[in-house]
Design a protein around this motif. Structure first.
Motif, mmCIF file in Angstrom:
data_model
loop_
_atom_site.group_PDB
_atom_site.id
_atom_site.type_symbol
_atom_site.label_atom_id
_atom_site.label_comp_id
_atom_site.label_asym_id
_atom_site.label_seq_id
_atom_site.Cartn_x
_atom_site.Cartn_y
_atom_site.Cartn_z
ATOM 1 N N LEU A 271 0.888 -1.052 -0.219
ATOM 2 C CA LEU A 271 -0.285 0.259 -0.055
ATOM 3 C C LEU A 271 0.664 1.474 -0.165
ATOM 4 O O LEU A 271 1.829 1.020 0.273
ATOM 5 N N ASN A 272 0.197 2.151 -0.663
ATOM 6 C CA ASN A 272 0.826 3.463 -0.558
ATOM 7 C C ASN A 272 0.729 4.814 0.643
ATOM 8 O O ASN A 272 -0.612 4.111 0.079
ATOM 9 N N PHE A 273 1.033 5.678 1.297
ATOM 10 C CA PHE A 273 -0.485 6.156 2.093
ATOM 11 C C PHE A 273 -0.763 6.972 1.726
ATOM 12 O O PHE A 273 -1.922 8.111 2.007
ATOM 13 N N LYS A 274 -0.098 7.678 0.142
ATOM 14 C CA LYS A 274 -1.274 8.860 -0.408
ATOM 15 C C LYS A 274 -2.183 8.022 -1.434
ATOM 16 O O LYS A 274 -3.546 8.717 -1.467
ATOM 17 N N ALA A 275 -2.001 6.855 -1.716
ATOM 18 C CA ALA A 275 -3.642 6.461 -2.120
ATOM 19 C C ALA A 275 -4.919 5.926 -0.610
ATOM 20 O O ALA A 275 -6.249 6.074 -0.979
ATOM 21 N N ILE A 276 -4.250 5.777 0.719
ATOM 22 C CA ILE A 276 -4.889 5.228 1.537
ATOM 23 C C ILE A 276 -5.709 6.679 1.548
ATOM 24 O O ILE A 276 -6.844 7.143 1.833
ATOM 25 N N GLN A 277 -5.142 7.358 1.458
ATOM 26 C CA GLN A 277 -5.754 9.072 2.385
ATOM 27 C C GLN A 277 -6.473 9.599 1.050
ATOM 28 O O GLN A 277 -6.896 9.940 1.418
ATOM 29 N N GLU B 203 -9.396 -1.827 -3.844
ATOM 30 C CA GLU B 203 -8.601 -1.115 -4.483
ATOM 31 C C GLU B 203 -7.383 -1.056 -4.405
ATOM 32 O O GLU B 203 -6.735 -0.268 -5.344
ATOM 33 N N LEU B 204 -7.192 -0.273 -3.219
ATOM 34 C CA LEU B 204 -5.786 -0.181 -2.842
ATOM 35 C C LEU B 204 -4.708 -1.410 -2.822
ATOM 36 O O LEU B 204 -4.162 -0.386 -3.272
ATOM 37 N N TYR B 205 -5.006 -1.965 -2.798
ATOM 38 C CA TYR B 205 -3.852 -3.598 -3.260
ATOM 39 C C TYR B 205 -3.755 -2.470 -5.037
ATOM 40 O O TYR B 205 -2.545 -2.789 -4.969
ATOM 41 N N GLN B 206 -4.397 -2.538 -5.668
ATOM 42 C CA GLN B 206 -4.084 -2.400 -6.714
ATOM 43 C C GLN B 206 -3.732 -1.260 -7.572
ATOM 44 O O GLN B 206 -2.544 -1.475 -8.087
ATOM 45 N N ILE B 207 -3.814 -0.471 -6.763
ATOM 46 C CA ILE B 207 -3.261 1.287 -6.646
ATOM 47 C C ILE B 207 -1.541 0.851 -6.390
ATOM 48 O O ILE B 207 -0.521 1.189 -7.277
ATOM 49 N N ALA B 208 -1.473 -0.174 -5.836
ATOM 50 C CA ALA B 208 0.086 -0.366 -5.127
ATOM 51 C C ALA B 208 0.509 -1.311 -6.017
ATOM 52 O O ALA B 208 1.973 -1.764 -6.194
ATOM 53 N N VAL B 209 -0.233 -1.633 -7.613
ATOM 54 C CA VAL B 209 0.601 -2.393 -8.504
ATOM 55 C C VAL B 209 2.100 -2.557 -8.439
ATOM 56 O O VAL B 209 2.797 -3.117 -9.195
ATOM 57 N N PRO B 210 1.352 -1.453 -9.487
ATOM 58 C CA PRO B 210 2.332 -0.547 -10.043
ATOM 59 C C PRO B 210 3.989 -0.488 -9.628
ATOM 60 O O PRO B 210 4.200 -0.724 -8.649
ATOM 61 N N LYS C 186 9.259 4.568 6.345
ATOM 62 C CA LYS C 186 9.649 5.562 6.304
ATOM 63 C C LYS C 186 9.637 6.001 5.369
ATOM 64 O O LYS C 186 10.573 7.996 4.942
ATOM 65 N N LYS C 187 8.994 5.705 4.108
ATOM 66 C CA LYS C 187 8.996 6.105 3.078
ATOM 67 C C LYS C 187 7.531 6.212 2.330
ATOM 68 O O LYS C 187 7.181 6.791 1.223
ATOM 69 N N ASP C 188 6.366 5.825 3.296
ATOM 70 C CA ASP C 188 5.279 6.410 3.118
ATOM 71 C C ASP C 188 4.635 5.463 1.963
ATOM 72 O O ASP C 188 3.765 5.658 1.590
ATOM 73 N N VAL C 189 5.355 4.280 1.763
ATOM 74 C CA VAL C 189 5.079 3.119 1.740
ATOM 75 C C VAL C 189 5.316 1.820 2.276
ATOM 76 O O VAL C 189 5.841 1.959 3.250
ATOM 77 N N ILE C 190 3.892 1.088 2.291
ATOM 78 C CA ILE C 190 4.118 0.016 2.989
ATOM 79 C C ILE C 190 4.589 -1.652 2.139
ATOM 80 O O ILE C 190 3.492 -1.594 1.380
ATOM 81 N N MET D 101 2.957 -7.832 7.314
ATOM 82 C CA MET D 101 2.360 -6.188 7.657
ATOM 83 C C MET D 101 1.194 -5.298 8.174
ATOM 84 O O MET D 101 0.401 -5.791 8.033
ATOM 85 N N VAL D 102 1.550 -4.436 9.058
ATOM 86 C CA VAL D 102 0.512 -4.086 9.595
ATOM 87 C C VAL D 102 0.499 -2.703 9.560
ATOM 88 O O VAL D 102 1.228 -1.765 8.969
ATOM 89 N N LEU D 103 -1.182 -2.332 9.259
ATOM 90 C CA LEU D 103 -1.642 -0.775 9.580
ATOM 91 C C LEU D 103 -2.893 -0.039 10.196
ATOM 92 O O LEU D 103 -3.510 -0.552 10.713
ATOM 93 N N ALA D 104 -2.082 0.736 11.179
ATOM 94 C CA ALA D 104 -2.998 1.725 12.033
ATOM 95 C C ALA D 104 -3.687 2.889 11.897
ATOM 96 O O ALA D 104 -3.098 3.207 10.541
ATOM 97 N N LEU D 105 -4.956 2.439 11.932
ATOM 98 C CA LEU D 105 -5.693 3.396 11.149
ATOM 99 C C LEU D 105 -7.052 3.967 11.800
ATOM 100 O O LEU D 105 -7.249 2.960 13.408
ATOM 101 N N PRO D 106 -7.215 5.550 12.382
ATOM 102 C CA PRO D 106 -8.178 6.251 13.696
ATOM 103 C C PRO D 106 -9.201 4.789 13.289
ATOM 104 O O PRO D 106 -9.934 4.648 12.309
ATOM 105 N N THR D 107 -10.198 4.179 14.364
ATOM 106 C CA THR D 107 -11.504 3.671 14.001
ATOM 107 C C THR D 107 -12.958 4.407 13.115
ATOM 108 O O THR D 107 -12.772 3.720 13.002
ATOM 109 N N GLU D 108 -12.300 5.607 13.217
ATOM 110 C CA GLU D 108 -13.865 6.308 11.801
ATOM 111 C C GLU D 108 -13.583 6.024 10.414
ATOM 112 O O GLU D 108 -14.337 5.961 10.093
#
Length: 500
Positions: A297-303, A351-358, A321-325, A333-340
């Motif tokens: 995943l990448n952070f910008k796509a999550i945002q 869709e987010l996993y597919q965005i990270a495929v390139p 370190k590089k806004d990439v998981i 690997m884990v991702l922490a998010l606010p519950t909301e």
């Protein structure tokens, strides 16, 4: 272990040793609050995560100042040496540590109070967020809860602290110690910056040090300078194991480390007596949950898909370190998010996993996302040139795809070696010393592991008199006459019928 900036005291009391340190952030809290129940502690860890708006990992530096002139000018008013002795005696009766009055400790305490009251108040504010995390793991490993003050000495409760020597995180682990205690570190991930995982690693390490030395003062000194330096100091002191009597044989920084720890413990305990008040801080609790990921995943796509503030996302996941998981084979690997934000993420997860495929993480710099199918695991003796040659790519391609700016490699580091989805060829092992694969020209490439006593001449004879100049060119060995055992050479192995 190296702490962030010549320990917390050198930051607070520049006069003591003639040096000071500046932190990105500092924080603290009064330690007289009653211990919460175990369940309450673990609920904090599970749902409420302390985060800071600061997301920069900056290296801090020391600066020289005037030396300390003495403590007589501080010994005024109601806070007399007699009062301090009484308070330290009371503190000693309530802790497994040996807290006793001496001139060094009194200097530390008085300089803190005279020159750094604002910093102490800031630290008091931060500690209410981090101390529950520390206490829950210290309790889990049956360690003294007072060890929470060690993180103040190490990093001033800054989870993104970086020392000039390379120690990182709130517990200031060096690379080797961090990996020894199961903190995962690679080009994209550094779990030393994860306050929860690094806290558990620190507990395991501290328990090991106490088992080794059987004394908390020595265990603390070993945490700072390494067990080897403490053992050396004991030998130089004729076998004496009293920290205060072997201080002179320890590194300069470590000789002040234990006094700084006890001064911190004292000031937390008697914060009210000294009219220290927690000030506002940029740290806050965030109600969050953690997800186990199935891919990159990448952070910008999550945002974009969840609407989360990018700074908050970074603060909740400081280990990336590089806004990439990245995807790492054999590791979740884990991702922490606010519950909301969880519902939004789950709605767009596929869709987010597919965005990270390139393959290109950042098309502007040519870095390619590493995965198990396009990468090579670095082994002892490898170098960039040999890895590039073995995979039929240029040295510049290898550096560009991996975002490398130096030639430094670490064993077990994973490097991208193709811009395709899969490696075009696999290496087939021949023996303990060499392996081979076919290149695009159907010629044998040999990866040879140098043994003790090997020379380029001997290796040339071993492979049908392959030209020595060819060995040098292929392995970047110009002006190199000594071969280090364990290094690997790439050899274009001639056919037996070729005329060399």
């Amino acid at each position: 272990m190296k702490n962030l900036l010549m320990l917390y005291l050198l930051f607070l009391s520049s006069q003591l040793l003639g040096q000071t340190s500046t932190f990105m952030e500092v924080a603290f809290m009064k330690p007289t609050e009653k211990k919460q129940s175990n369940q309450a502690h673990f609920n904090v860890l599970k749902n409420l995560v302390p985060v800071s708006v600061t997301t920069e990992r900056n290296v801090q530096h020391n600066s020289l100042v005037q030396p300390f002139d003495g403590m007589e000018e501080f010994d005024k008013g109601s806070f007399t040496t007699h009062t301090l002795i009484e308070q330290l005696t009371e503190l000693n009766s309530a802790t497994p540590f040996s807290v006793s009055h001496n001139a060094t400790l009194e200097r530390f305490i008085r300089v803190y109070l005279k020159d750094r009251r604002e910093y102490l108040n800031s630290l008091l504010g931060k500690s209410k967020y981090y101390f529950p995390v520390f206490e829950s793991y210290l309790d889990k490993y049956d360690l003294p809860l007072e060890l929470k003050y060690l993180a103040v000495v190490e990093s001033a409760l800054n989870p993104l602290a970086v020392s000039p020597s390379g120690a990182k995180g709130i517990w200031q682990f060096m690379y080797g110690t961090g990996t020894d205690y199961k903190l995962y570190i690679d080009s994209y991930v550094d779990e030393r910056f994860d306050p929860v995982k690094s806290t558990e690693a620190a507990c395991v390490y501290l328990k090991h040090l106490y088992t080794t030395f059987g004394d908390w003062d020595l265990a603390l000194a070993a945490y700072n300078s390494g067990p080897g330096n403490v053992k050396k100091a004991i030998r130089r002191a004729g076998g004496n194991k009293n920290y205060w009597e072997i201080r002179q044989y320890l590194p300069r920084e470590t000789s002040s480390y234990v006094p700084a720890f006890y001064a911190t413990m004292y000031l937390f305990t008697y914060a009210d007596f000294h009219h220290l008040k927690a000030s506002k801080t940029d740290v806050a609790f965030v109600n969050s949950d953690t997800l186990h990921l199935k891919g990159s995943l990448n952070f910008k796509a999550i945002q974009r898909k969840t609407g989360i503030d990018l700074g908050l996302l970074k603060s909740l996941n400081p280990q990336y370190k590089k806004d990439v998981i990245p995807y790492v084979s054999g590791k979740t690997m884990v991702l922490a998010l606010p519950t909301e934000k969880m519902v939004d993420f789950m709605k767009h997860e596929t869709e987010l996993y597919q965005i990270a495929v390139p393959h290109s993480i950042n098309s502007s710099n040519g870095v390619i996302r590493v995965n198990k199918n396009n990468s090579y695991l670095v082994k002892n003796g490898d170098n960039l040139n040999s890895i590039a040659t073995a995979h039929g790519i240029s040295l510049q391609q290898l550096k560009t795809w991996n975002g490398l700016h130096t030639n430094f490699l670490i064993a077990d580091q994973r490097l991208v070696v193709t811009d395709k989805k899969f490696l075009p060829q696999k290496t087939t092992e021949l023996s303990d010393n060499y392996s081979f694969r076919k290149d695009s020209n159907k010629k044998n490439l040999v990866t040879y592991k140098v043994k003790h006593g090997d020379t380029l001449f001997k290796i040339s004879k071993l492979f049908n008199n392959v030209p020595i100049d060819q060995l040098r060119t292929a392995n970047n060995l110009q002006n190199v006459n000594y071969l280090k055992p364990g290094m690997k050479l790439i050899i274009q192995k001639p056919d037996k019928n070729d005329n060399i």
